[in-house]
Write an enzyme that holds these catalytic residues in place. Structure first.
Site, PDB file in Angstrom:
ATOM      1  CD  GLU A  91      -2.806  -1.054   2.482  1.00 32.15           C
ATOM      2  OE1 GLU A  91      -3.437  -2.076   2.755  1.00 32.15           O
ATOM      3  OE2 GLU A  91      -2.856  -0.014   3.173  1.00 32.15           O
ATOM      4  CB  CYS A 108       5.955  -6.054   9.265  1.00 31.89           C
ATOM      5  SG  CYS A 108       7.064  -5.329  10.479  1.00 31.89           S
ATOM      6  CB  CYS A 112       2.818  -4.094  16.163  1.00 33.36           C
ATOM      7  SG  CYS A 112       4.506  -3.483  16.113  1.00 33.36           S
ATOM      8  N   GLY A 153       5.610  -2.512   6.664  1.00 34.03           N
ATOM      9  CA  GLY A 153       6.990  -2.938   6.868  1.00 34.03           C
ATOM     10  C   GLY A 153       7.763  -2.114   7.866  1.00 34.03           C
ATOM     11  CB  SER A 183       8.094   5.580  10.581  1.00 31.34           C
ATOM     12  OG  SER A 183       7.333   5.175  11.691  1.00 31.34           O
ATOM     13  CG  LEU A 207       8.065   5.786  23.137  1.00 32.00           C
ATOM     14  CD1 LEU A 207       9.479   5.245  22.989  1.00 32.00           C
ATOM     15  CD2 LEU A 207       8.124   7.249  23.614  1.00 32.00           C
ATOM     16  CG  ASN A 282      -7.688   3.014  11.228  1.00 33.43           C
ATOM     17  OD1 ASN A 282      -8.528   3.871  11.384  1.00 33.43           O
ATOM     18  ND2 ASN A 282      -7.447   2.424  10.095  1.00 33.43           N
ATOM     19  CB  CYS A 325      -0.504   0.382   8.075  1.00 35.72           C
ATOM     20  SG  CYS A 325       0.768  -0.748   7.633  1.00 35.72           S
TER      21      CYS A 325
HETATM   22  C1  LIG Z   1       2.641   0.793   9.920  1.00 34.05           C
HETATM   23  S1  LIG Z   1       3.981   1.378  10.825  1.00 34.05           S
HETATM   24  C2  LIG Z   1       5.301   1.346   9.628  1.00 34.05           C
HETATM   25  C3  LIG Z   1       6.588   1.899  10.113  1.00 34.05           C
HETATM   26  C4  LIG Z   1       7.295   1.126  11.217  1.00 34.05           C
HETATM   27  N1  LIG Z   1       7.189  -0.253  11.078  1.00 34.05           N
HETATM   28  C5  LIG Z   1       6.791   1.584  12.574  1.00 34.05           C
HETATM   29  O1  LIG Z   1       6.163   0.786  13.278  1.00 34.05           O
HETATM   30  O2  LIG Z   1       7.068   2.734  12.918  1.00 34.05           O
HETATM   31  C6  LIG Z   1       3.654   3.131  10.990  1.00 34.05           C
HETATM   32  C7  LIG Z   1       2.809   3.508  12.181  1.00 34.05           C
HETATM   33  O3  LIG Z   1       1.488   2.978  11.996  1.00 34.05           O
HETATM   34  C8  LIG Z   1       0.985   2.703  13.271  1.00 34.05           C
HETATM   35  N2  LIG Z   1      -0.129   1.736  13.195  1.00 34.05           N
HETATM   36  C9  LIG Z   1      -0.078   0.450  12.792  1.00 34.05           C
HETATM   37  N3  LIG Z   1      -1.301  -0.120  12.874  1.00 34.05           N
HETATM   38  C10 LIG Z   1      -2.136   0.824  13.342  1.00 34.05           C
HETATM   39  C11 LIG Z   1      -3.534   0.858  13.638  1.00 34.05           C
HETATM   40  N4  LIG Z   1      -4.305  -0.228  13.474  1.00 34.05           N
HETATM   41  N5  LIG Z   1      -4.063   2.011  14.091  1.00 34.05           N
HETATM   42  C12 LIG Z   1      -3.280   3.126  14.263  1.00 34.05           C
HETATM   43  N6  LIG Z   1      -1.967   3.157  13.991  1.00 34.05           N
HETATM   44  C13 LIG Z   1      -1.388   2.014  13.543  1.00 34.05           C
HETATM   45  C14 LIG Z   1       2.168   2.141  14.003  1.00 34.05           C
HETATM   46  O4  LIG Z   1       1.997   2.228  15.370  1.00 34.05           O
HETATM   47  C15 LIG Z   1       3.315   2.993  13.508  1.00 34.05           C
HETATM   48  O5  LIG Z   1       3.567   4.067  14.382  1.00 34.05           O
HETATM   49  S1  SF4 Z   2       3.452  -1.245  13.318  1.00 31.61           S
HETATM   50 FE1  SF4 Z   2       5.301  -1.178  12.032  1.00 31.61          FE
HETATM   51  S2  SF4 Z   2       6.700  -2.624  13.052  1.00 31.61           S
HETATM   52 FE2  SF4 Z   2       4.683  -3.046  13.877  1.00 31.61          FE
HETATM   53  S3  SF4 Z   2       3.922  -4.758  12.609  1.00 31.61           S
HETATM   54 FE3  SF4 Z   2       3.158  -2.817  11.734  1.00 31.61          FE
HETATM   55  S4  SF4 Z   2       4.632  -2.291  10.192  1.00 31.61           S
HETATM   56 FE4  SF4 Z   2       5.608  -3.804  11.502  1.00 31.61          FE
END
Ligand SMILES: C[S@@+](CC[C@H](N)C(=O)[O-])C[C@H]1O[C@@H](n2cnc3c(N)ncnc32)[C@H](O)[C@@H]1O
Ligand code: SF4
Length: 349
Positions: A91, A108, A112, A153, A183, A207, A282, A325
């Site tokens: 995406e 990834c 998380c 990722g 990020s 964080l 989200n 994401c």
């Molecule tokens: C998708 S990650 C990609 C970059 C890197 N992996 C990271 O975690 O910083 C970017 C941000 O999206 C946030 N994120 C992921 N899933 C989410 C969700 N369901 N709702 C809100 N934020 C989300 C993560 O906490 C992160 O800060």
């Molecule tokens: S928030 Fe970032 S590090 Fe955590 S699973 Fe999603 S993409 Fe990977």
């Protein structure tokens, strides 16, 4: 494919650095590779062998990434589901005010618990040229002056490709270095490699909490660096480059939104060269997390501000179109046989 492979091919055809520079800039602007200038047509500029090689190279770049579907949101963002040459999907999100969010991996490995991308595990890395190709696709739709690596990722797990893409975008892509945002959940290699770059991107650190134990359970495979240590490392980098760290805090109701958490966040972040981004969760289908109520989120922002921490509320772009994401990809993958793609990623037929 890596950008350096593209450049090796051009060099083998007899292109000199000035030719390669012009081809780079044409590609990055979404123009034909042999695009001439007002004063000089390509026939007068490129050696014959380069001109003859450009159609095949253009074809190769065009197949790196193509728009599979495009979803326009009410907030002026657009989500692109991008199909790569092997059929994998990532995406990209066109953000308001000329921003673009790009993906650096398919899936990834960090896993998380609140992130859709983490659910599939890592399927494969993106090559630097595939990362840049997302910018090129987006520029065919509208200008891109800021690129954030906040899509699918973990950039720290694909450092060589991500840093090559950042260097290329910063040197040739007409993007200010502070408008390239890396990020990450935090990784020692990030703090070794980024300060040594000529193009130094801005840094966002995910964080989410000040508690070691909670962070370990929310981000199960992130490197075990304590939040306090992460902030110290981030502060060093921010002071070196001269732009603030963006601390990311995905807000999960009843989990990391207590006033006690806010007090420890204030103790950790007050006086630091950074901004705290509260990202209301989200929701994903079938999960147990919830975002806090609007009133509580606003209260948290004011509480943090009063405590001396510059705080912003950042909703994920495109709330009305699977804004989280990895959600678009997950929906598409439901339809396109995920197991076939997994076998392909593992190199099996
Ligand atoms: C998708 S990650 C990609 C970059 C890197 N992996 C990271 O975690 O910083 C970017 C941000 O999206 C946030 N994120 C992921 N899933 C989410 C969700 N369901 N709702 C809100 N934020 C989300 C993560 O906490 C992160 O800060
Ligand atoms: S928030 Fe970032 S590090 Fe955590 S699973 Fe999603 S993409 Fe990977």
């Amino acid at each position: 494919m890596r950008i350096q492979d593209f450049h090796h091919t051009l060099t083998a055809l007899g292109a000199r650095p000035c030719h390669i520079g012009r081809i780079n800039r044409a590609w990055l602007q979404g123009l034909a590779l042999d695009h001439g200038t007002r004063h000089q047509q390509s026939a007068d500029y490129f050696p014959l062998k380069v001109r003859q090689g450009l159609p095949a190279l253009s074809q190769q770049l065009a197949t790196l990434a193509r728009i599979h579907t495009r979803h326009e949101a009410a907030d002026a963002s657009q989500r692109l589901l991008v199909e790569l040459a092997d059929g994998q999907m990532v995406e990209s999100v066109l953000l308001p005010r000329d921003g673009l969010c790009v993906s650096s991996q398919v899936g990834c490995a960090v896993g998380c618990t609140f992130c859709m991308t983490g659910k599939s595990g890592l399927l494969r890395q993106l090559g630097s040229a595939e990362i840049v190709a997302q910018v090129v696709l987006a520029r065919r739709i509208r200008p891109v002056k800021k690129v954030v690596f906040m899509g699918m990722g973990e950039p720290a797990h694909n450092l060589d490709n991500v840093l090559e893409a950042i260097d290329f975008l910063g040197r040739e892509g007409n993007i200010a270095h502070k408008n390239l945002v890396f990020s990450t959940v935090g990784d020692p290699r990030v703090f070794e490699r980024l300060p040594a770059m000529q193009v130094k991107p801005a840094l966002a650190l995910s964080l989410h909490t000040t508690r070691d134990d909670l962070r370990a359970s929310l981000l199960p495979r992130a490197p075990r660096i304590s939040p306090a240590e992460l902030v110290e490392l981030g502060e060093g980098y921010a002071r070196q480059v001269g732009y603030p760290i963006q601390y990311q805090w995905t807000l999960l109701k009843g989990i990391n939104d207590s006033l006690q958490e806010m007090d420890t966040a204030i103790a950790l972040l007050k006086g630091k060269y950074g901004v705290l981004n509260l990202i209301p969760y989200n929701s994903m289908e079938g999960d147990s997390f919830q975002r806090p109520d609007e009133a509580h989120i606003r209260h948290m922002k004011h509480y943090l501000h009063a405590g001396g921490v510059l705080t912003k509320i950042r909703d994920s772009a495109g709330q009305d179109i699977d804004g989280g994401c990895g959600q678009l990809r997950a929906r598409a993958a439901d339809r396109i046989d995920l197991s076939r793609l997994r076998r392909k990623a593992a190199g099996q037929s």
